[in-house]
Design an enzyme around this catalytic site. Sequence first.
Site, short mmCIF file in Angstrom:
data_model
loop_
_atom_site.label_atom_id
_atom_site.label_comp_id
_atom_site.label_asym_id
_atom_site.label_seq_id
_atom_site.Cartn_x
_atom_site.Cartn_y
_atom_site.Cartn_z
N GLU A 154 39.93 45.91 35.36
CA GLU A 154 41.21 46.31 34.80
C GLU A 154 41.36 47.73 35.48
O GLU A 154 40.29 48.50 35.75
CB GLU A 154 41.06 46.50 33.12
CG GLU A 154 40.72 45.06 32.62
CD GLU A 154 40.79 45.19 31.15
OE1 GLU A 154 40.83 44.22 30.55
OE2 GLU A 154 40.20 46.09 30.61
N ASP A 170 35.66 40.37 27.15
CA ASP A 170 35.75 39.10 26.61
C ASP A 170 34.68 38.15 27.16
O ASP A 170 34.33 36.95 26.48
CB ASP A 170 37.12 38.55 27.31
CG ASP A 170 38.46 39.30 26.58
OD1 ASP A 170 38.29 40.12 25.79
OD2 ASP A 170 39.42 38.87 27.15
#
Length: 401
Positions: A154, A170
């Site tokens: 990210e 996640d």
Amino acid sequence: MLRLLGRRILTAGTAIAAVIAGSLLTAGTAAPAHAAVPDTIPLKITNNSGRGDQVYVYNLGTQLSTGRQGWADASGTFHPWPAGGNPPAPAPDASITGPAAGQSTIIRVPKFSGRIYFSYGQRLVFRLTTGGLVQPAVQNPSDPNRNILFNWSEYTLNDSGLWLNSTQVDMFSAPYSVGVRRADGSTTSTGRLKPGGYNAVLNTLRGQSGGWGNLIQTRSDGTVLRALSPLYGLETGALPASVMDDYINRVWQKYSGSTLTVTPFTDQPGIKYYGRVSGDVMNFTNGSGAVVTSFQKPDASSVFGCHRRLDAPNDQVRGPISRTLCAGFNRSTLLTNPNQPDSGSGGFYQDSVTNHYARAVHAQMADGKAYAFAFDDVGNHESLVHDGNPSEASLTLDSFN
């Protein structure tokens, strides 16, 4: 961190706020602007995985100048997504051919906030709804990406510089590290596992009683694809809903008779909040004794997801307190230290009831840093690189061995 549950939809502005939230909430001020940051910077992708599969790369997110969702091609050109549908419609193929094993390739990334996905052997499947992009949700057994080996990083690139992180919020999957080269030529990187660390994480989960090994997902050909985060382990039934109850109960009992002190801002040590439990509620007061926020007794989902009963709005009171509580629960430091956040990592994950997934991931990181849960940046234990004037970023697909 970008933390989107279930069938995830990336909405404008979500990613940038998430990626730099830790820095802003910790420091209390935004980073200074650097006009020298160009419209695009090079991202060097190096394939040290040792795998022969074709690699596909995707740069998906939000264009900061317009707030539009879309994707960037290898040259850094932005392409907005077309209108989605209901049911979701296939998204345009945004894949970029990645480097072969032992090779590198350079793409350009624009001022953007989103994710760099990479997959081995197969292109990922993305769809568009009327609300935006539907991203992989492999806790769902019917997700079309369930049997694809992939991962993502990210980032946010804006006029204040680059924030780039590795993430295991996640899932723990295909290993990689991230880095940045500064304008003076020096470099910094993070996210790299110790030698043998990939298998060590998986073996730690397999050896941990209580269902933690059930987080691991394997393809029919025997390929280990990933270990789901404990939040998704709860959703799928891999972990029992009661997995954190004993620790939560002990915390609630302790602070029924004593005070938990939270000092959420490292640069503002005079700002303190004081927590005491009454029944199923922990009330926090300020220095004047006024109640500023209250938390219902959390459950495991609230702890692992840092949401629901531990929701953290982007404000200056509840959010910072909640972030600190969430970190203390996941790291199991709330019983051993009534002054939070805990300043050092030596006492993290020592209770028998803890986030064993985060424990395993951090233990195998070369620098000890990871984003193993949403607010792992509390105390600066996250795997993040930042520079206000970057000349190049890097993403290295690391060896599975």
